[in-house]
Design an enzyme around this catalytic site. Structure first.
Site, PDB file in Angstrom:
ATOM      1  N   ARG A   1       5.629   4.815  -2.161  1.00 19.31           N
ATOM      2  CA  ARG A   1       6.092   3.541  -1.596  1.00 19.31           C
ATOM      3  C   ARG A   1       5.280   2.360  -2.147  1.00 19.31           C
ATOM      4  NH1 ARG A   1       2.242   2.196   2.245  1.00 19.31           N
ATOM      5  NH2 ARG A   1       0.959   4.005   2.679  1.00 19.31           N
TER       6      ARG A   1
ATOM      7  N   ASN B   1      -0.244  -2.714   5.132  1.00 21.32           N
ATOM      8  CA  ASN B   1       0.904  -1.888   5.519  1.00 21.32           C
ATOM      9  C   ASN B   1       0.758  -1.122   6.822  1.00 21.32           C
ATOM     10  OD1 ASN B   1       2.666  -2.343   3.232  1.00 21.32           O
ATOM     11  ND2 ASN B   1       1.092  -1.304   2.038  1.00 21.32           N
TER      12      ASN B   1
ATOM     13  N   THR C   1      -2.571  -2.720  -4.556  1.00 24.61           N
ATOM     14  CA  THR C   1      -1.393  -2.645  -5.417  1.00 24.61           C
ATOM     15  C   THR C   1      -0.611  -3.957  -5.469  1.00 24.61           C
ATOM     16  OG1 THR C   1      -0.103  -1.741  -3.583  1.00 24.61           O
ATOM     17  CG2 THR C   1      -1.109  -0.158  -5.095  1.00 24.61           C
TER      18      THR C   1
ATOM     19  N   ASP D   1     -11.403  -0.447   5.267  1.00 24.86           N
ATOM     20  CA  ASP D   1     -10.021  -0.644   4.794  1.00 24.86           C
ATOM     21  C   ASP D   1      -9.495  -2.045   5.136  1.00 24.86           C
ATOM     22  OD1 ASP D   1      -7.725   0.142   3.359  1.00 24.86           O
ATOM     23  OD2 ASP D   1      -6.669   0.557   5.229  1.00 24.86           O
TER      24      ASP D   1
ATOM     25  N   HIS E   1     -14.721   0.840   1.185  1.00 23.37           N
ATOM     26  CA  HIS E   1     -13.280   0.733   0.929  1.00 23.37           C
ATOM     27  C   HIS E   1     -12.733  -0.487   1.665  1.00 23.37           C
ATOM     28  CE1 HIS E   1      -9.263   2.215  -0.270  1.00 23.37           C
ATOM     29  NE2 HIS E   1      -8.870   1.661   0.874  1.00 23.37           N
ATOM     30  N   CYS E   2     -12.510  -1.539   0.914  1.00 22.41           N
ATOM     31  CA  CYS E   2     -11.905  -2.752   1.472  1.00 22.41           C
ATOM     32  C   CYS E   2     -11.223  -3.486   0.333  1.00 22.41           C
ATOM     33  CB  CYS E   2     -12.969  -3.622   2.146  1.00 22.41           C
ATOM     34  SG  CYS E   2     -14.376  -3.966   1.092  1.00 22.41           S
ATOM     35  N   HIS E   3     -10.438  -4.472   0.685  1.00 22.37           N
ATOM     36  CA  HIS E   3      -9.633  -5.183  -0.315  1.00 22.37           C
ATOM     37  C   HIS E   3      -9.748  -6.689  -0.126  1.00 22.37           C
ATOM     38  CE1 HIS E   3      -7.477  -1.308  -0.763  1.00 22.37           C
ATOM     39  NE2 HIS E   3      -7.289  -1.323   0.545  1.00 22.37           N
TER      40      HIS E   3
ATOM     41  N   ARG F   1      -8.566   3.109  -9.975  1.00 23.67           N
ATOM     42  CA  ARG F   1      -7.790   3.791  -8.941  1.00 23.67           C
ATOM     43  C   ARG F   1      -6.457   4.249  -9.509  1.00 23.67           C
ATOM     44  NH1 ARG F   1      -5.477   1.110  -3.339  1.00 23.67           N
ATOM     45  NH2 ARG F   1      -6.020   2.805  -1.926  1.00 23.67           N
TER      46      ARG F   1
ATOM     47  N   TYR G   1       4.915  -5.058  -1.705  1.00 28.54           N
ATOM     48  CA  TYR G   1       4.787  -5.818  -0.460  1.00 28.54           C
ATOM     49  C   TYR G   1       4.076  -7.123  -0.767  1.00 28.54           C
ATOM     50  CZ  TYR G   1      -0.066  -4.133  -0.586  1.00 28.54           C
ATOM     51  OH  TYR G   1      -1.354  -3.860  -0.963  1.00 28.54           O
TER      52      TYR G   1
HETATM   53  C1  0GY Z   1      -5.175   1.497   1.499  1.00 28.09           C
HETATM   54  C2  0GY Z   1      -3.802   1.729   1.781  1.00 28.09           C
HETATM   55  C3  0GY Z   1      -2.636   1.198   1.399  1.00 28.09           C
HETATM   56  C4  0GY Z   1      -2.395   0.246   0.413  1.00 28.09           C
HETATM   57  C5  0GY Z   1      -3.155  -0.025  -0.628  1.00 28.09           C
HETATM   58  O1  0GY Z   1      -3.459  -0.821  -2.738  1.00 28.09           O
HETATM   59  C6  0GY Z   1      -2.740  -0.860  -1.754  1.00 28.09           C
HETATM   60  O2  0GY Z   1      -1.702  -1.511  -1.702  1.00 28.09           O
HETATM   61  O3  0GY Z   1      -4.357   0.478  -0.739  1.00 28.09           O
HETATM   62  C7  0GY Z   1      -1.456   1.733   2.063  1.00 28.09           C
HETATM   63  O4  0GY Z   1      -0.458   1.021   2.188  1.00 28.09           O
HETATM   64  O5  0GY Z   1      -1.485   2.905   2.488  1.00 28.09           O
HETATM   65  O6  0GY Z   1      -5.808   2.338   0.872  1.00 28.09           O
HETATM   66  O7  0GY Z   1      -5.759   0.512   1.913  1.00 28.09           O
END
Ligand code: 0GY
Length: 310
Positions: free
Chosen positions: A136, A268, A83, A263, A37-39, A130, A55
């Site tokens: 939020r 956020n 997101t 993560d 789980h990473c972005h 997802r 955001y």
């Molecule tokens: C996470 C958590 C958040 C955000 C997102 O996709 C996202 O914007 O995943 C969060 O703000 O809780 O899962 O990394």
């Protein structure tokens, strides 16, 4: 070091940049471990943030993600669509295709997505979609649209990742249990860890997993869930102690249906930004044996994301 957002974007006022120079974990990850789980965020100049985003983050590129992977000792990543990129999966797809087969992805798609686009995403390494219910972060999508998407991606052998707040589980239960795919819950359904681990709220989540063998959980985000925070209680213990009983319980009861991830770059977070090395040191507290660690970090993510190699 400040990391300005590129491409004419200005990051959200309260945005905390990811942690530069993370420590080297003391815990040595088993060979072949997956950060599941990473972005990636942008960079905005190359992959603009979505107009409907809630955001604007600081940039966090694939090169920075893969440098962290190597520093921490992971072999692979699962890059989850954030997101702030809406349903434009370009940055996540670019990260997957440039990984030399070492990254797979989880996308966000709308009902209007074509079969050709789904095939293209599959070829790039996407293995899930997802569905986000955190108010939020996203606008509401009707359940019938999501069910339609789920039945289409089911045909590709993909799964559904769900992100929701613990208080919303009762209301979402019927929808979640109607999903035909494997269902992976983000961050243990975000429990309030100031409540009891055997209290009604977390028991409901455990019941959800117990009664539905297609449900998996990421035992992720102690830094997001913790109330006590990163403070170590003594010299030997890692931080985020209040999350340990929750994650440990899920790992011990469902050892074959759990995943772990950093993560990174931690969207956020408003109070502190974790040292990712310290997060890795959290793992042996929630998965205390070598056998559990291998399931959590290697066997389970490989089965879900690289089944052809498993
Ligand atoms: C996470 C958590 C958040 C955000 C997102 O996709 C996202 O914007 O995943 C969060 O703000 O809780 O899962 O990394």
């Amino acid at each position: 070091m400040s990391k300005p957002t590129s491409g004419g974007f200005t990051k959200t006022d309260t945005w905390l940049d990811w942690y530069d120079g993370p420590s080297k974990p003391r815990f040595q990850l088993p060979p072949g471990s997956v950060d599941a789980h990473c972005h990636v965020f942008g960079p905005g100049a190359e992959f603009p943030y979505a107009p409907e985003r809630k955001y604007t983050p600081c940039d966090a590129s694939k090169a920075q993600l893969y440098a962290l992977r190597d520093h921490l000792g992971f072999s692979r990543n699962v890059v989850v669509q954030a997101t702030c990129h809406g349903a434009d999966n370009s940055a996540m797809v670019d990260a997957c295709v440039s990984s030399g087969g070492r990254a797979r992805g989880v996308a966000t798609v709308r009902r209007s997505v074509s079969d050709e686009e789904l095939q293209r995403l599959h070829a790039a390494g996407v293995r899930g979609v997802r569905f986000n219910f955190v108010k939020r972060l996203v606008d509401f999508t009707p359940k019938e649209e999501l069910l339609e998407i789920a039945s289409r991606i089911h045909l590709l052998g993909w799964h559904v990742v769900i992100y929701f707040e613990a208080v919303d589980l009762p209301e979402l239960w019927d929808f979640f249990t109607a999903l035909p795919t494997t269902v992976v819950v983000d961050h243990m359904g975000t429990p309030d860890v100031s409540k009891l681990v055997d209290g009604p709220e977390f028991e409901l989540f455990l019941k959800f997993m117990r009664e539905h063998p297609n449900v998996w959980s990421k035992v992720t985000c102690p830094e997001r869930l913790s109330v006590t925070g990163p403070r170590a209680l003594d010299g030997e213990q890692a931080a985020y102690q209040d999350v340990v009983p929750f994650a440990r319980r899920v790992v011990s009861e469902f050892p074959d249906r759990v995943l772990w991830g950093t993560d990174w770059p931690h969207p956020n977070l408003r109070k502190h930004m974790p040292d990712d090395g310290l997060l890795v040191d959290f793992i042996p507290q929630i998965a205390p044996t070598a056998e559990l660690q291998k399931k959590l970090l290697v066997d389970n993510p490989m089965r879900l994301y690289w089944p052809e190699e498993h």
